[in-house]
Design an enzyme around this catalytic site. Sequence first.
Site, short mmCIF file in Angstrom:
data_model
loop_
_atom_site.label_atom_id
_atom_site.label_comp_id
_atom_site.label_asym_id
_atom_site.label_seq_id
_atom_site.Cartn_x
_atom_site.Cartn_y
_atom_site.Cartn_z
N ASP A 109 46.30 34.14 45.88
CA ASP A 109 46.96 35.45 46.03
C ASP A 109 46.04 36.55 46.57
O ASP A 109 46.35 37.72 46.48
CB ASP A 109 47.57 35.89 44.70
N GLU A 110 44.90 36.16 47.12
CA GLU A 110 43.98 37.17 47.66
C GLU A 110 43.43 36.72 49.00
O GLU A 110 43.15 35.53 49.18
CB GLU A 110 42.76 37.35 46.73
#
Lengths: 391, 372
Positions: A109-110
Site C-alpha cells: 500500500d505504499e
Amino acid sequence: MQANKKWPRAILLMDLNAFFASVEQRDFPELRGKPVAITNGDQGSAMITCSYEARKFGLKTGMRLWEARKRCPDLIVQPSRHKAYSAASKVVMQALQKVTPDIEIFSVDEAFLDVTNCQSLHGTPEKMARMVKDIIFEVSGLLCSVGVSGDKTTAKYAAGVQKPDGLTVILPWEAEKRLQEVPVTQLCGIGPKVGQFLANYGVLRCKDMKNIPMNVLSKRYGNMGRRIWLMCQGKDPEPVCTKIEDPKSVGHGKVLPPGTRNEKIILNYFFRMSDMVAERMRKYGMRAQSYHISYLSEAGRSGGKYRLVVPEHDGQHIFHLCRYMLDHHWSGEVVKQIQVTAIDPQPGDTQIDLFAAPDEKREKLHTVVDQVNKRFGDSRKIGPGMLQKKY
Amino acid sequence: MEFTITREHLLKQIQPVAGVSDKKKTLAVLANILIVVENSRLSLIGSDLEIELIMMSQLEGDFIAGEVTTPADKLLDICRNLPETSLISFKLDDDKLTVRSGGSRFSLSTLPAADFPTIQGSSPKITINLPQNQFKQLIYGSQFAMAQQDVRYYLNGMLFEADRESLRMIATDGHRLAVTHSKQHAAGDAHGDFHIILPRKAISELYRLLQDEDMALQIGLDDNHIRITGAGFVFIAKLIDGRFPDYKRVLPQGGERIIEVDRDLLKQGLSRAAILSSEKHRGVRLQLEPGWMRIIANNPEQEEAEEVLELDYKGDNFEIGFNASYLLDVLNTVPPGGVKLTLQDANCSALIESQVETASLKSVYVVMPLRL
C-alpha cells in the site's frame, strides 16, 4: 517560466489509507462509516488492520479481537481477502505510471515516486501529489495520503503528518528545520535497536544528530549508518529504487492454538509452513539450501539453522529439517508459534548436480499443486504431501 | 635447550609447520609449534589434531638438547622480519624462549612440550613407495574440484584409491568431477586395494610441502591415518570416515558431439566472455555449429559478451550452458595443447580430456551443465 523554482530532487510517498479496511468498505457499502477490523482469514484471532472509524476507539494493528471488542462493542469483523487487496494494489501501482515511470513499490500500500524529472511536464511537486490522489481515487475509489519532499525519508515522514486523505509538502530546503524536533525513531529505517544505540550518544531528536560525527554511525552500521546520519538532516541520499530485487529470505510463521503440545499437530503446522515457503520459492523460481527453523515456547525461541544437501524448493525436504529440529530441541513443552524461513534463496534450478538426479515426478507434482492452489484460492487446500500417496 | 641456525634454513622449516598449526585455538598449545632438539637434530612439529607435520633438519655447531612449545605465528613473523642470511640463536631459560640475532632479542612465552598432543597412529597396514613429484602431480590434477564446507562432508576432501592397475586421486563437489590416475604402478610395488578420503586441509598443506623432484616418498596407511614420510619430513593426517560417491557411475560413456580445440584459445575466449556473465552462476552458453563455437554470456544488467572460436567440431547445431569457472578450472589444470570435449546433450555431463600425452599420469574431467 518558473524554471528557477524547480526542486533539485522531488520525491513523493503515496500511502493508501487503512488499505485493507478501505477495500472492504469500498466493496461492501454497508461497512462504510463503521468501525471495521480485518482478521487473517476465518481463523485469525488478532486484527491485522482496522478502519479509521475503529482507530478512534484506540484500536491498533495486532490487537487481540476480544480486547478490540471490549473497547469498541460495535466492531464489525471481516476476514481478510488478500486476493482483492493485491488486485487493488496492482491497479493503483499501474495507474501511478501515468505520473512517472520512476516508481518504487515499497509495500502493498505504499510507493515512492521520483518526480524530479517530471517538473517541466506536470508542474510543481505539489501539483503532482494532487494528481496522484486524483488518479488513485479515479481508478480504485481509495483515498491516500501523500508526502512530498526532496528525499525519501522526509517524504515518508510528511505522508504520516496528515491522515487520512492528507497531502503534506515539506520544501526540500526546509526539511532539516522541519525534522529538528522529530524523535529519530519516528523516521523510517530507525528501529528500536538503532534508536537505543543513538540514545547512548544523546541523539534523541533529529537535531541532535549534528552533534555526533558521521563515523560513529558508519563504524557501527556501515553505509546504512551514513544514510541514517544524513536522513536525520533531511538529506537522505537513497535513490528511488525502481528495480525489484530478489527476496533475501522467504519465511512463514504461524501462531498455534493456545496450549498446543501434541506432536502431530505441531508437525502438521510445520508441514504447512514448509509447503508455503517452498511454494513461494517456486513462484519466484528460487531455491534455498539453508533454513531457519524455530518454535516459540514459554522458555523463548528454540531451533536453529539447518542445511539441505543442495538448494531446493521442496516442502517435503524442508519438513524433514523441521522434524529433525523438533527431535533435537523439543521436549513436550507448549508451542506458541512456529517459524520456517529460507535463507538467501538463489535463482534457479540452473546448475545440474552429478549425483542428485532431479526428481521429475516431484517437479511435475509441484507444478500441478501450484496450479491447483492458484486456481482454487489462497486458503491452501492441498499440499504436495497430501497428493503424494497417489504416486 | 639451546641451538643456532640460519634464518633461511629455519624459515624453510617453520613455514609449512606454522601452516598446519591451529589458528582457531581450540587448544592453546595447538597455536604453538613444538621444538625438539636431540642428537644434533632439530624437529619442528605443528598440529591441529587432524593433521600433524614434523620437519627435521641437521643442526650445525653446539647445541643443548631439550624441547618446548612456543607461538607459531610470532616465531614465523620474527624469522621473516630478520635480515637475510642472519644467524639466529635460541635459548630456553625457565619458561621463556629467548631468540637472538645481531642486535635483536625476543623473549617468547612457552608451554610445556608434554602438553603438545601428537597423533598416535598404529603401524601401517599398507605401504606405497613413489616419487614425490608423481604424488604431487596426482594431487595437482584433481585438487581444484574438491568441495568446500559441503554438508556432504566426505566431498570436502579427496578420494585416494589404488588397485592392481593404478593409483588414483578423485575430487568432486557435486557439480564437477576430476579423476587423475597414474598409468602404471610405481616401482612395481605390491600392495592391496584401498580407498581412503584425505581431508581438504591435508591436501592443500601436502601440496605445498611436496617438491617437484624425483625424491623418494613413502606412504603408510592404517585404518584411520595416512603417514607420509619424505626427506626431512613426516606428515600425518586423519582420514575422513565416509563413503565417497560412486564416481565411476557418473563418468559419461560415449557421446557423439566431439570438440577438439587448443586449450589457450578456449581458455581465453571463456575468460573474456565470463566477464559479462552473472556473478552467481557465471553462466555461459556454448552454441556449436560445424567448425565453430560461439560463447555467449549475459548478466542481470543486460550486458552481453560474444566470442566466436574456430575449432574442430563435426556434429549438428547444438547449444549447452556451463558455469564458466568450472570449465576454466579444468583448462587451467590441463597442460597446454589440445583438449577434447565430449558432449551428449544439453542436460548431460561433458567429458574433458587433454590430448597431450604425458608419461606417467592421465586426468579426465566431468562437468555438469547449467540448464539454459
